[in-house]
Design a protein around this motif. Structure first.
Motif, PDB file in Angstrom:
ATOM      1  N   LEU A 122       1.105  -1.060  -0.027  1.00 38.32           N
ATOM      2  CA  LEU A 122       0.391   0.350   0.205  1.00 38.32           C
ATOM      3  C   LEU A 122       0.496   0.921  -0.060  1.00 38.32           C
ATOM      4  CD1 LEU A 122      -2.668  -1.020   2.982  1.00 38.32           C
ATOM      5  CD2 LEU A 122      -2.415  -1.317   0.314  1.00 38.32           C
ATOM      6  N   LEU A 123       0.021   2.165  -0.897  1.00 42.06           N
ATOM      7  CA  LEU A 123       1.008   3.609  -1.276  1.00 42.06           C
ATOM      8  C   LEU A 123       0.391   4.859  -0.299  1.00 42.06           C
ATOM      9  CD1 LEU A 123       2.210   3.169  -4.700  1.00 42.06           C
ATOM     10  CD2 LEU A 123       2.944   2.259  -2.662  1.00 42.06           C
ATOM     11  N   GLY A 124       1.246   5.334   0.302  1.00 46.81           N
ATOM     12  CA  GLY A 124       0.648   6.391   0.436  1.00 46.81           C
ATOM     13  C   GLY A 124       1.383   8.350   0.322  1.00 46.81           C
ATOM     14  N   ASP A 125       0.198   8.897  -0.173  1.00 45.66           N
ATOM     15  CA  ASP A 125      -0.063  10.443  -0.315  1.00 45.66           C
ATOM     16  C   ASP A 125       1.565  10.184  -0.780  1.00 45.66           C
ATOM     17  OD1 ASP A 125      -2.033  10.053  -0.115  1.00 45.66           O
ATOM     18  OD2 ASP A 125      -2.850  11.649   1.738  1.00 45.66           O
ATOM     19  N   ASP A 126       2.482   9.989  -0.355  1.00 47.55           N
ATOM     20  CA  ASP A 126       3.989  10.924  -1.350  1.00 47.55           C
ATOM     21  C   ASP A 126       4.297   8.916  -1.462  1.00 47.55           C
ATOM     22  OD1 ASP A 126       3.936   8.656   1.445  1.00 47.55           O
ATOM     23  OD2 ASP A 126       5.801  10.382   2.926  1.00 47.55           O
ATOM     24  N   TRP A 127       3.417   9.196  -2.167  1.00 48.17           N
ATOM     25  CA  TRP A 127       3.545   7.453  -3.290  1.00 48.17           C
ATOM     26  C   TRP A 127       5.286   6.433  -2.250  1.00 48.17           C
ATOM     27  CZ3 TRP A 127       1.038   6.765  -6.764  1.00 48.17           C
ATOM     28  CH2 TRP A 127       0.762   7.614  -7.651  1.00 48.17           C
ATOM     29  N   GLN A 128       5.269   6.247  -0.558  1.00 50.87           N
ATOM     30  CA  GLN A 128       6.109   5.698  -0.357  1.00 50.87           C
ATOM     31  C   GLN A 128       5.263   4.545   0.506  1.00 50.87           C
ATOM     32  OE1 GLN A 128       9.433   6.478   0.384  1.00 50.87           O
ATOM     33  NE2 GLN A 128       9.130   7.534  -0.878  1.00 50.87           N
ATOM     34  N   ALA A 129       5.958   3.137   0.605  1.00 46.49           N
ATOM     35  CA  ALA A 129       5.233   1.896   1.337  1.00 46.49           C
ATOM     36  C   ALA A 129       4.910   2.601   2.411  1.00 46.49           C
ATOM     37  CB  ALA A 129       6.042   1.209   0.602  1.00 46.49           C
ATOM     38  N   ILE A 130       3.709   2.505   2.870  1.00 48.18           N
ATOM     39  CA  ILE A 130       2.647   2.133   4.191  1.00 48.18           C
ATOM     40  C   ILE A 130       2.608   0.866   4.649  1.00 48.18           C
ATOM     41  CG2 ILE A 130       2.212   4.274   3.999  1.00 48.18           C
ATOM     42  CD1 ILE A 130      -0.582   3.670   3.443  1.00 48.18           C
ATOM     43  N   GLU A 131       2.546  -0.161   3.376  1.00 47.98           N
ATOM     44  CA  GLU A 131       2.178  -1.365   4.470  1.00 47.98           C
ATOM     45  C   GLU A 131       2.103  -2.560   3.575  1.00 47.98           C
ATOM     46  OE1 GLU A 131      -1.820  -3.518   6.590  1.00 47.98           O
ATOM     47  OE2 GLU A 131      -1.336  -1.500   6.180  1.00 47.98           O
ATOM     48  N   ARG A 132       2.583  -3.301   4.049  1.00 52.71           N
ATOM     49  CA  ARG A 132       2.614  -4.725   3.078  1.00 52.71           C
ATOM     50  C   ARG A 132       2.520  -6.351   4.069  1.00 52.71           C
ATOM     51  NH1 ARG A 132       7.297  -8.733   3.363  1.00 52.71           N
ATOM     52  NH2 ARG A 132       7.229  -8.924   0.544  1.00 52.71           N
ATOM     53  N   ILE A 133       1.411  -5.896   2.820  1.00 49.39           N
ATOM     54  CA  ILE A 133       0.352  -7.637   2.923  1.00 49.39           C
ATOM     55  C   ILE A 133       1.239  -8.314   2.392  1.00 49.39           C
ATOM     56  CG2 ILE A 133      -2.326  -8.690   2.945  1.00 49.39           C
ATOM     57  CD1 ILE A 133      -2.580  -4.902   3.391  1.00 49.39           C
ATOM     58  N   VAL A 134       1.161  -9.541   2.582  1.00 49.72           N
ATOM     59  CA  VAL A 134       1.280 -11.184   1.504  1.00 49.72           C
ATOM     60  C   VAL A 134       0.272 -11.931   2.101  1.00 49.72           C
ATOM     61  CG1 VAL A 134       3.122 -12.739   1.602  1.00 49.72           C
ATOM     62  CG2 VAL A 134       3.656 -10.691   1.868  1.00 49.72           C
ATOM     63  N   VAL A 135      -0.114 -12.206   1.110  1.00 50.32           N
ATOM     64  CA  VAL A 135      -1.414 -13.690   0.526  1.00 50.32           C
ATOM     65  C   VAL A 135      -0.818 -14.617  -0.138  1.00 50.32           C
ATOM     66  CG1 VAL A 135      -3.141 -13.433  -0.798  1.00 50.32           C
ATOM     67  CG2 VAL A 135      -2.747 -11.522   0.629  1.00 50.32           C
ATOM     68  N   PRO A 136      -0.798 -15.915   0.578  1.00 45.63           N
ATOM     69  CA  PRO A 136      -0.334 -17.225   0.330  1.00 45.63           C
ATOM     70  C   PRO A 136      -1.379 -17.596  -1.164  1.00 45.63           C
ATOM     71  CG  PRO A 136      -0.382 -17.223   2.090  1.00 45.63           C
ATOM     72  CD  PRO A 136      -1.235 -15.976   1.842  1.00 45.63           C
ATOM     73  N   ARG A 137      -0.552 -18.189  -2.148  1.00 44.47           N
ATOM     74  CA  ARG A 137      -1.360 -18.555  -3.678  1.00 44.47           C
ATOM     75  C   ARG A 137      -2.698 -20.218  -3.199  1.00 44.47           C
ATOM     76  NH1 ARG A 137       0.917 -19.334  -8.748  1.00 44.47           N
ATOM     77  NH2 ARG A 137      -1.078 -18.964  -9.454  1.00 44.47           N
ATOM     78  N   PRO A 138      -3.392 -20.280  -3.286  1.00 46.25           N
ATOM     79  CA  PRO A 138      -4.168 -21.163  -2.935  1.00 46.25           C
ATOM     80  C   PRO A 138      -2.812 -22.356  -3.839  1.00 46.25           C
ATOM     81  CG  PRO A 138      -5.397 -19.766  -4.269  1.00 46.25           C
ATOM     82  CD  PRO A 138      -4.646 -19.022  -3.958  1.00 46.25           C
ATOM     83  N   PRO A 139      -3.186 -23.603  -3.172  1.00 44.75           N
ATOM     84  CA  PRO A 139      -2.367 -25.297  -3.887  1.00 44.75           C
ATOM     85  C   PRO A 139      -2.973 -25.413  -4.847  1.00 44.75           C
ATOM     86  CG  PRO A 139      -2.940 -24.953  -0.949  1.00 44.75           C
ATOM     87  CD  PRO A 139      -3.626 -24.042  -1.626  1.00 44.75           C
ATOM     88  N   GLU A 140      -4.299 -24.807  -5.110  1.00 43.33           N
ATOM     89  CA  GLU A 140      -5.050 -25.093  -6.333  1.00 43.33           C
ATOM     90  C   GLU A 140      -4.885 -24.604  -7.966  1.00 43.33           C
ATOM     91  OE1 GLU A 140      -7.931 -22.912  -4.104  1.00 43.33           O
ATOM     92  OE2 GLU A 140      -6.431 -24.603  -4.249  1.00 43.33           O
ATOM     93  N   SER A 141      -3.596 -23.161  -6.989  1.00 40.51           N
ATOM     94  CA  SER A 141      -3.538 -22.623  -8.988  1.00 40.51           C
ATOM     95  C   SER A 141      -2.639 -22.903  -9.569  1.00 40.51           C
ATOM     96  CB  SER A 141      -2.631 -21.331  -7.851  1.00 40.51           C
ATOM     97  OG  SER A 141      -3.529 -20.626  -7.105  1.00 40.51           O
ATOM     98  N   LEU A 142      -3.123 -22.108 -10.745  1.00 40.42           N
ATOM     99  CA  LEU A 142      -2.574 -22.810 -12.249  1.00 40.42           C
ATOM    100  C   LEU A 142      -0.683 -22.258 -11.715  1.00 40.42           C
ATOM    101  CD1 LEU A 142      -4.757 -21.454 -14.320  1.00 40.42           C
ATOM    102  CD2 LEU A 142      -4.199 -23.756 -14.145  1.00 40.42           C
ATOM    103  N   PRO A 143       0.234 -22.854 -12.074  1.00 40.12           N
ATOM    104  CA  PRO A 143       1.392 -22.381 -12.190  1.00 40.12           C
ATOM    105  C   PRO A 143       1.879 -21.636 -13.127  1.00 40.12           C
ATOM    106  CG  PRO A 143       1.127 -24.484 -13.015  1.00 40.12           C
ATOM    107  CD  PRO A 143       0.033 -24.150 -12.879  1.00 40.12           C
ATOM    108  N   HIS A 144       2.581 -20.612 -12.047  1.00 43.51           N
ATOM    109  CA  HIS A 144       3.380 -18.946 -12.508  1.00 43.51           C
ATOM    110  C   HIS A 144       4.588 -19.351 -12.346  1.00 43.51           C
ATOM    111  CE1 HIS A 144       3.897 -15.549 -13.472  1.00 43.51           C
ATOM    112  NE2 HIS A 144       4.300 -15.020 -12.391  1.00 43.51           N
TER     113      HIS A 144
END
Length: 148
Positions: A122-144
């Motif tokens: 997530l970026l703030g008004d000054d374009w600096q990172a304010i938060e980082r959120i990691v979401v695992p891919r589901p095991p059944e996802s297509l390989p990338h």
């Protein structure tokens, strides 16, 4: 102007780039001389933007066409787009707020040349990172797979 697979590049396309680790959008397409001259460029180029959601106003990075294949540029498939939308919903829940009206960057978390997570910055008004959120891919996802 075409992707390395031959399909047509269009402004606003949701894309993979940065060797398959970054997501973004195609901004301006500078294919004819008048268009790339206006940018002060010497050859056909593309503007790529990694800020989500795409609105065309936040600028981007400009790459000459010959770099695109090296960058791993390709359009998102429909299943990848659906997976990203689900991951965005999960990231919003983890953050405890809607991402509506926010600017953010989406990266692929890579392990052993495979995407294992979606990373939302997530970026703030000054374009600096304010938060980082990691979401695992589901095991059944297509390989990338990521180009090496």
């Amino acid at each position: 102007m075409n992707y390395p697979d031959g399909s047509l590049i269009r402004t606003g396309d949701l894309i993979w780039w940065d060797y398959g680790a970054g997501t973004g959008y195609v901004g301006e397409i500078m294919e004819d001389q008048k268009a790339y001259d206006a940018w002060g460029l010497e050859e056909p180029s593309l503007e790529l933007n990694n800020v989500h959601p795409f609105d065309g106003s936040s600028g981007g990075m400009v790459y000459p066409l010959w770099v695109l294949e090296i960058e791993g540029l390709r359009k998102f498939s429909d299943p990848e787009r659906q997976e990203l939308e689900l991951a965005l919903g999960e990231a919003s829940q983890r953050a405890g707020r809607s991402f509506e009206g926010l600017k953010y960057v989406v990266r692929a978390g890579i392990e052993n040349c495979k995407q294992v997570t979606w990373i939302f910055i997530l970026l703030g008004d000054d374009w600096q990172a304010i938060e980082r959120i990691v979401v695992p891919r589901p095991p059944e996802s297509l390989p990338h797979p990521v180009p090496v």
